[in-house]
Design an enzyme around this catalytic site. Sequence first.
Site, PDB file in Angstrom:
ATOM      1  N   TYR A 138      -5.997  -3.512  -4.469  1.00 42.47           N
ATOM      2  CA  TYR A 138      -4.965  -3.657  -5.505  1.00 42.47           C
ATOM      3  C   TYR A 138      -5.117  -5.017  -6.173  1.00 42.47           C
ATOM      4  CZ  TYR A 138      -0.383  -3.688  -7.792  1.00 42.47           C
ATOM      5  OH  TYR A 138       0.623  -3.727  -8.721  1.00 42.47           O
ATOM      6  N   ASP A 233     -10.039 -11.862  -4.880  1.00 46.54           N
ATOM      7  CA  ASP A 233      -8.623 -11.817  -5.221  1.00 46.54           C
ATOM      8  C   ASP A 233      -7.839 -12.280  -3.987  1.00 46.54           C
ATOM      9  OD1 ASP A 233      -6.047 -11.322  -5.873  1.00 46.54           O
ATOM     10  OD2 ASP A 233      -6.323  -9.230  -6.470  1.00 46.54           O
ATOM     11  N   LYS A 261       1.478 -15.542  -5.554  1.00 47.15           N
ATOM     12  CA  LYS A 261       2.406 -15.542  -4.418  1.00 47.15           C
ATOM     13  C   LYS A 261       2.701 -16.947  -3.850  1.00 47.15           C
ATOM     14  CE  LYS A 261       1.452 -10.725  -3.460  1.00 47.15           C
ATOM     15  NZ  LYS A 261       2.498  -9.749  -3.521  1.00 47.15           N
TER      16      LYS A 261
HETATM   17  N1  PMP Z   1      -3.695  -8.943  -6.303  1.00 49.80           N
HETATM   18  C1  PMP Z   1      -3.273  -8.710  -5.050  1.00 49.80           C
HETATM   19  C2  PMP Z   1      -4.257  -8.789  -3.928  1.00 49.80           C
HETATM   20  C3  PMP Z   1      -1.930  -8.425  -4.799  1.00 49.80           C
HETATM   21  O1  PMP Z   1      -1.535  -8.172  -3.543  1.00 49.80           O
HETATM   22  C4  PMP Z   1      -1.030  -8.381  -5.878  1.00 49.80           C
HETATM   23  C5  PMP Z   1       0.451  -8.070  -5.671  1.00 49.80           C
HETATM   24  N2  PMP Z   1       0.853  -7.611  -4.479  1.00 49.80           N
HETATM   25  C6  PMP Z   1      -1.523  -8.631  -7.163  1.00 49.80           C
HETATM   26  C7  PMP Z   1      -2.849  -8.910  -7.343  1.00 49.80           C
HETATM   27  C8  PMP Z   1      -0.594  -8.609  -8.347  1.00 49.80           C
HETATM   28  O2  PMP Z   1       0.240  -9.695  -8.298  1.00 49.80           O
HETATM   29  P1  PMP Z   1       1.635  -9.671  -9.096  1.00 49.80           P
HETATM   30  O3  PMP Z   1       2.498  -8.662  -8.409  1.00 49.80           O
HETATM   31  O4  PMP Z   1       2.131 -11.085  -8.967  1.00 49.80           O
HETATM   32  O5  PMP Z   1       1.330  -9.295 -10.496  1.00 49.80           O
END
Ligand code: PMP
Length: 420
Positions: A138, A233, A261
Amino acid sequence: MRSSELFKEALELFPLGVNSPVRYYSPEPVMFAQGHGSKILDVNGKEYIDYSLGFGPMILGHANPDVSNHIKSQVDKGILFGSISENEIKLGKTIKNAVGSIERLRFTNSGTEATMHAIRLARGFTGKKYIVKMEGGYHGAHDYALIKSGSGTMTFGVPSSAGVPEEVSRTVLVGRYNDAESIEKLFKEHRNEIAAVITEPVLGNIGVINPENDFLNSLREITEKYSSLLIFDEVITGFRFGFKGYQDIAGIKPDLTTMGKIIGGGAPVGMFGGREDIMAHVAPQGDVYEAGTFSGNPLTMAAGIATLDQLKSKDYSAITNYAARLEEKLNSLISEYNIDATINRCHSMFQIFFNKNKVTDYKGATASDTEKFNKMFHTLLEKGIFFPPSQFETEFVSFAHSETDLESTVDAFSSVLKCL
Ligand code: PMP
């Protein structure tokens, strides 16, 4: 009950009453009003031990006094100038000094924005079209990421979203995590056309899945061999396991990294950064466009600075040990009650899969019994333990979790597993 009354109002306002999918669960989500340390309180006054931590950012626990004070003091000075300010430099320096591969960076307002821009940058820099992502990986909610995606897309059975043009989804190739051959095969089929491989170094959006068989090293080698970029990521993993990225633990240098985060201390944030020669292509220095009214805003930066300042001197083994002991105790209960379940853990994040086999990939994660997971989630909720409401998310431990929290969690589990 006040919570139900409020949720009825929410249903009149937001699709299924929520502003992000995984916040919804049947029959209605709990309405939270406050958080302090490891606990959150709902509007009816009931307290929960929180293992969701706002889906990861609240590593110091809720309403950490120093973070709150930093935010308050910035509020009094103004919260948005639309110009470079000192807080951005402070937080940027801290991140650059902590993570070896980040030579230049840009702040964004979410992880979604961070990966979207990192992908565009990889394409702009290499002049190549295709992106490789992992099945169940994700990277947020933009078009390039919503293909065989994890997190809420899997929870609600739409791993590839409607509304993404086929022409776009055809530019995103999907490989299998922990299966380097599946990745190399894509490179052979699309020789010289793949701009980048993007992956979470540890999958955290289909439960937790650790890298195995030197997978991350293989990704580094394959991307180098085919003159393609490697994007880690680290939106979840950045500063989660130590005052660094998972890349520093694994000893691998990606070309680009995304974070979010934790670096915003609970305020909306994202970041992409990496090799200086690549980042030089970002506008206005270069021709890859990227922008945001709120990017690097002083308020988010203040929360991030206060969080990373504290994390710098934290002993991360405290949260790893908590999670390891919880895992050990839960495993004893799982054996005692003879339940088909397996726990995956990476340092201070973990997930329980109702699956008797080891889970190492998307196939294994999706073969788990999600009905059992939902039953566990609801029974834990009744007992005052808040887990993220999906098999395809991750539990997190914070520095505010205590010995008493651990005991209460194990007690709650004992009665949960008995009834499964
Ligand atoms: N990349 C990863 C690995 C994530 O876990 C998340 C959100 N859980 C995102 C991108 C997207 O981040 P956001 O919800 O702050 O847009």
